[in-house]
Design a protein around this motif. Structure first.
Motif, mmCIF file in Angstrom:
data_model
loop_
_atom_site.group_PDB
_atom_site.id
_atom_site.type_symbol
_atom_site.label_atom_id
_atom_site.label_comp_id
_atom_site.label_asym_id
_atom_site.label_seq_id
_atom_site.Cartn_x
_atom_site.Cartn_y
_atom_site.Cartn_z
ATOM 1 N N VAL A 159 0.852 -1.207 0.000
ATOM 2 C CA VAL A 159 0.000 0.000 0.000
ATOM 3 C C VAL A 159 0.881 1.246 0.000
ATOM 4 O O VAL A 159 1.251 1.758 1.067
ATOM 5 C CB VAL A 159 -0.957 0.014 1.221
ATOM 6 C CG1 VAL A 159 -1.938 1.185 1.094
ATOM 7 C CG2 VAL A 159 -1.719 -1.301 1.327
ATOM 8 N N PRO A 160 1.217 1.759 -1.183
ATOM 9 C CA PRO A 160 2.057 2.961 -1.243
ATOM 10 C C PRO A 160 1.252 4.217 -0.941
ATOM 11 O O PRO A 160 0.042 4.285 -1.188
ATOM 12 C CB PRO A 160 2.554 2.954 -2.694
ATOM 13 C CG PRO A 160 1.467 2.270 -3.455
ATOM 14 C CD PRO A 160 0.898 1.230 -2.516
ATOM 15 N N PHE A 161 1.929 5.229 -0.412
ATOM 16 C CA PHE A 161 1.281 6.522 -0.165
ATOM 17 C C PHE A 161 2.326 7.605 -0.274
ATOM 18 O O PHE A 161 3.530 7.354 -0.154
ATOM 19 C CB PHE A 161 0.622 6.551 1.223
ATOM 20 C CG PHE A 161 1.601 6.612 2.374
ATOM 21 C CD1 PHE A 161 1.904 7.836 2.985
ATOM 22 C CD2 PHE A 161 2.233 5.474 2.844
ATOM 23 C CE1 PHE A 161 2.813 7.901 4.038
ATOM 24 C CE2 PHE A 161 3.141 5.533 3.894
ATOM 25 C CZ PHE A 161 3.430 6.753 4.496
ATOM 26 N N GLY A 162 1.871 8.844 -0.500
ATOM 27 C CA GLY A 162 2.798 9.969 -0.569
ATOM 28 C C GLY A 162 2.447 10.922 -1.694
ATOM 29 O O GLY A 162 1.376 10.838 -2.298
ATOM 30 N N PRO A 163 3.348 11.868 -2.012
ATOM 31 C CA PRO A 163 3.102 12.851 -3.066
ATOM 32 C C PRO A 163 2.743 12.207 -4.400
ATOM 33 O O PRO A 163 3.270 11.163 -4.759
ATOM 34 C CB PRO A 163 4.444 13.593 -3.157
ATOM 35 C CG PRO A 163 5.011 13.494 -1.773
ATOM 36 C CD PRO A 163 4.625 12.118 -1.304
ATOM 37 N N HIS A 164 1.817 12.855 -5.102
ATOM 38 C CA HIS A 164 1.327 12.442 -6.420
ATOM 39 C C HIS A 164 0.418 11.217 -6.364
ATOM 40 O O HIS A 164 0.024 10.684 -7.409
ATOM 41 C CB HIS A 164 2.484 12.190 -7.401
ATOM 42 C CG HIS A 164 3.324 13.390 -7.666
ATOM 43 N ND1 HIS A 164 2.877 14.448 -8.420
ATOM 44 C CD2 HIS A 164 4.578 13.717 -7.256
ATOM 45 C CE1 HIS A 164 3.826 15.379 -8.480
ATOM 46 N NE2 HIS A 164 4.866 14.961 -7.779
ATOM 47 N N GLU A 165 0.049 10.777 -5.162
ATOM 48 C CA GLU A 165 -0.891 9.670 -5.040
ATOM 49 C C GLU A 165 -2.242 10.075 -5.633
ATOM 50 O O GLU A 165 -2.673 11.214 -5.460
ATOM 51 C CB GLU A 165 -1.056 9.323 -3.559
ATOM 52 C CG GLU A 165 -1.898 8.110 -3.265
ATOM 53 C CD GLU A 165 -1.921 7.765 -1.781
ATOM 54 O OE1 GLU A 165 -2.581 6.764 -1.432
ATOM 55 O OE2 GLU A 165 -1.296 8.494 -0.977
ATOM 56 N N PRO A 166 -2.934 9.180 -6.342
ATOM 57 C CA PRO A 166 -4.263 9.521 -6.867
ATOM 58 C C PRO A 166 -5.187 10.039 -5.772
ATOM 59 O O PRO A 166 -5.258 9.483 -4.675
ATOM 60 C CB PRO A 166 -4.752 8.187 -7.436
ATOM 61 C CG PRO A 166 -3.497 7.468 -7.824
ATOM 62 C CD PRO A 166 -2.497 7.833 -6.763
ATOM 63 N N GLU A 167 -5.899 11.098 -6.067
ATOM 64 C CA GLU A 167 -6.673 11.805 -5.057
ATOM 65 C C GLU A 167 -7.805 10.973 -4.457
ATOM 66 O O GLU A 167 -8.271 11.269 -3.357
ATOM 67 C CB GLU A 167 -7.240 13.102 -5.644
ATOM 68 C CG GLU A 167 -6.163 14.115 -5.986
ATOM 69 C CD GLU A 167 -6.726 15.440 -6.439
ATOM 70 O OE1 GLU A 167 -7.957 15.650 -6.304
ATOM 71 O OE2 GLU A 167 -5.947 16.279 -6.924
ATOM 72 N N ALA A 168 -8.262 9.957 -5.177
ATOM 73 C CA ALA A 168 -9.385 9.161 -4.673
ATOM 74 C C ALA A 168 -8.958 8.089 -3.689
ATOM 75 O O ALA A 168 -9.808 7.409 -3.109
ATOM 76 C CB ALA A 168 -10.131 8.516 -5.844
ATOM 77 N N ARG A 169 -7.665 7.922 -3.461
ATOM 78 C CA ARG A 169 -7.202 6.916 -2.519
ATOM 79 C C ARG A 169 -7.396 7.400 -1.082
ATOM 80 O O ARG A 169 -7.730 8.556 -0.829
ATOM 81 C CB ARG A 169 -5.738 6.557 -2.810
ATOM 82 C CG ARG A 169 -5.601 5.694 -4.073
ATOM 83 C CD ARG A 169 -4.163 5.611 -4.543
ATOM 84 N NE ARG A 169 -3.279 5.046 -3.549
ATOM 85 C CZ ARG A 169 -2.979 3.744 -3.440
ATOM 86 N NH1 ARG A 169 -3.517 2.874 -4.284
ATOM 87 N NH2 ARG A 169 -2.139 3.315 -2.523
ATOM 88 N N LEU A 170 -7.172 6.498 -0.131
ATOM 89 C CA LEU A 170 -7.551 6.748 1.259
ATOM 90 C C LEU A 170 -6.961 8.021 1.840
ATOM 91 O O LEU A 170 -7.690 8.911 2.307
ATOM 92 C CB LEU A 170 -7.150 5.549 2.130
ATOM 93 C CG LEU A 170 -7.365 5.729 3.640
ATOM 94 C CD1 LEU A 170 -8.841 5.894 3.965
ATOM 95 C CD2 LEU A 170 -6.755 4.556 4.405
ATOM 96 N N ILE A 171 -5.642 8.132 1.880
ATOM 97 C CA ILE A 171 -5.028 9.256 2.588
ATOM 98 C C ILE A 171 -5.319 10.594 1.919
ATOM 99 O O ILE A 171 -5.698 11.563 2.603
ATOM 100 C CB ILE A 171 -3.513 9.007 2.784
ATOM 101 C CG1 ILE A 171 -3.314 7.852 3.787
ATOM 102 C CG2 ILE A 171 -2.810 10.274 3.254
ATOM 103 C CD1 ILE A 171 -1.862 7.479 4.039
ATOM 104 N N PRO A 172 -5.195 10.724 0.584
ATOM 105 C CA PRO A 172 -5.560 12.013 -0.014
ATOM 106 C C PRO A 172 -7.021 12.392 0.209
ATOM 107 O O PRO A 172 -7.323 13.560 0.488
ATOM 108 C CB PRO A 172 -5.268 11.797 -1.506
ATOM 109 C CG PRO A 172 -4.265 10.707 -1.544
ATOM 110 C CD PRO A 172 -4.613 9.800 -0.401
ATOM 111 N N SER A 173 -7.940 11.425 0.080
ATOM 112 C CA SER A 173 -9.345 11.760 0.283
ATOM 113 C C SER A 173 -9.610 12.156 1.735
ATOM 114 O O SER A 173 -10.431 13.046 2.016
ATOM 115 C CB SER A 173 -10.245 10.595 -0.134
ATOM 116 O OG SER A 173 -9.972 9.434 0.626
ATOM 117 N N LEU A 174 -8.904 11.526 2.668
ATOM 118 C CA LEU A 174 -9.007 11.896 4.075
ATOM 119 C C LEU A 174 -8.540 13.337 4.283
ATOM 120 O O LEU A 174 -9.214 14.141 4.949
ATOM 121 C CB LEU A 174 -8.166 10.935 4.917
ATOM 122 C CG LEU A 174 -7.996 11.253 6.397
ATOM 123 C CD1 LEU A 174 -9.330 11.160 7.125
ATOM 124 C CD2 LEU A 174 -6.963 10.311 7.033
#
Length: 298
Positions: A159-174
């Motif tokens: 489960v990657p996360f960080g800059p440029h992650e698609p906005e609909a994924r968990l952390i960006p949407s949070l």
């Protein structure tokens, strides 16, 4: 000269991987549907890898000694059951054969933890049988088996996360919801997942490519975290825990699996001593990046 061709180079993982490869002394070539520079020091090629002409053209132009194959359908909400997964499997296996025929000596395909299917504990590369429950996982698994049979390496990303992650994924949407002062509805959060910061993942991929490791290898942190703890950590950074609504959304399908975590003993054979950012610092960096991005839209 180590000349590496990176497919999917302008995407979430690709952007982080390019500088890691440059730092290791690779001459880096990237593929995108339209040639564009997102990283200096990279030679860009425009190609549609779902076409035979596109695959043939880019391999002829780049003449790689190394190949990292990242490109695939990955849009949240679509990728798990999209029929294009079958086309990507066919194209990826053809890309492997063409790269080998063209002289590439080192090939690393990038897959997914969803290839494993339900597991009762941390996923081990030798686990049998793999029982993927999505078309995406099934197509990735079929491709993985072809790559490994040909002597290549195949990395399974968790489960990657960080800059440029698609906005609909968990952390960006949070982050989007809490920053706007909106309630964030989610599942109960008891599911265990292995989150890995994207720059750490890039270093892992580069290390595997730059090694003699073949076969399957998990690309993950090796630390299982509950979704609840991840959500609460990010919410605390925003001082907005009161806006999180656990249990407001039912977890279904893969999202309901109690554990998707990784055994990383094989990975540590080639990454021992590699400095990594880790979850807490990665969450802080990712939040800062998203806050800058969102502020720029105002």
């Amino acid at each position: 000269m180590k000349r590496v061709l990176v497919t999917g180079a302008s995407g979430f993982l690709g952007r982080a991987l390019l500088p890691a490869l440059i730092a290791r002394g690779f001459e880096v070539h990237g593929i995108a549907r339209s040639a564009r520079s997102v990283t200096s020091g990279v030679t860009w090629h425009a190609a549609d890898l779902l076409t035979e002409a596109g695959r043939r053209h880019v391999l002829s132009a780049a003449r790689p000694t190394h190949l990292v194959h990242l490109a695939w359908e990955a849009r949240p909400g679509r990728y798990r059951e999209d029929p294009v997964n079958r086309l990507w499997a066919e194209a990826s296996i053809d890309l492997l054969a063409r790269a080998r025929a063209g002289g590439a000596c080192r090939i690393l395909g990038i897959g997914s933890c969803l290839e494993y299917g339900p597991q009762s504990g941390p996923c081990e590369e030798g686990a049998r049988p793999c029982r993927p429950t999505t078309l995406y996982g099934q197509a990735k698994l079929a491709t993985a088996e072809a790559y490994v049979a040909a002597g290549a390496a195949w990395g399974r990303v968790f489960v990657p996360f960080g800059p440029h992650e698609p906005e609909a994924r968990l952390i960006p949407s949070l982050i989007h919801s809490l920053r706007a002062g909106q309630n964030f509805g989610c599942s109960h959060g008891g599911q265990l997942r292995d989150f890995v910061y994207v720059d750490d993942l890039a270093q892992m991929i580069a290390a595997v490519l730059d090694s003699d490791l073949t076969g399957f290898v998990n690309l993950a942190s090796g630390e299982a975290r509950s979704l609840r703890s991840v959500i609460e950590h990010v919410a605390a950074l925003l001082k907005a825990r009161h806006l999180v609504r656990f249990g407001a959304v039912a977890a279904t399908g893969v999202d309901a699996e109690p554990i998707l975590a990784a055994d990383v003993r094989r990975l540590r054979e080639v990454t021992a001593g590699l400095p990594l950012v880790g979850f807490e610092e990665g969450a802080a960096r990712g939040l800062a990046w998203w806050m800058d991005r969102l502020s720029g839209r105002e």
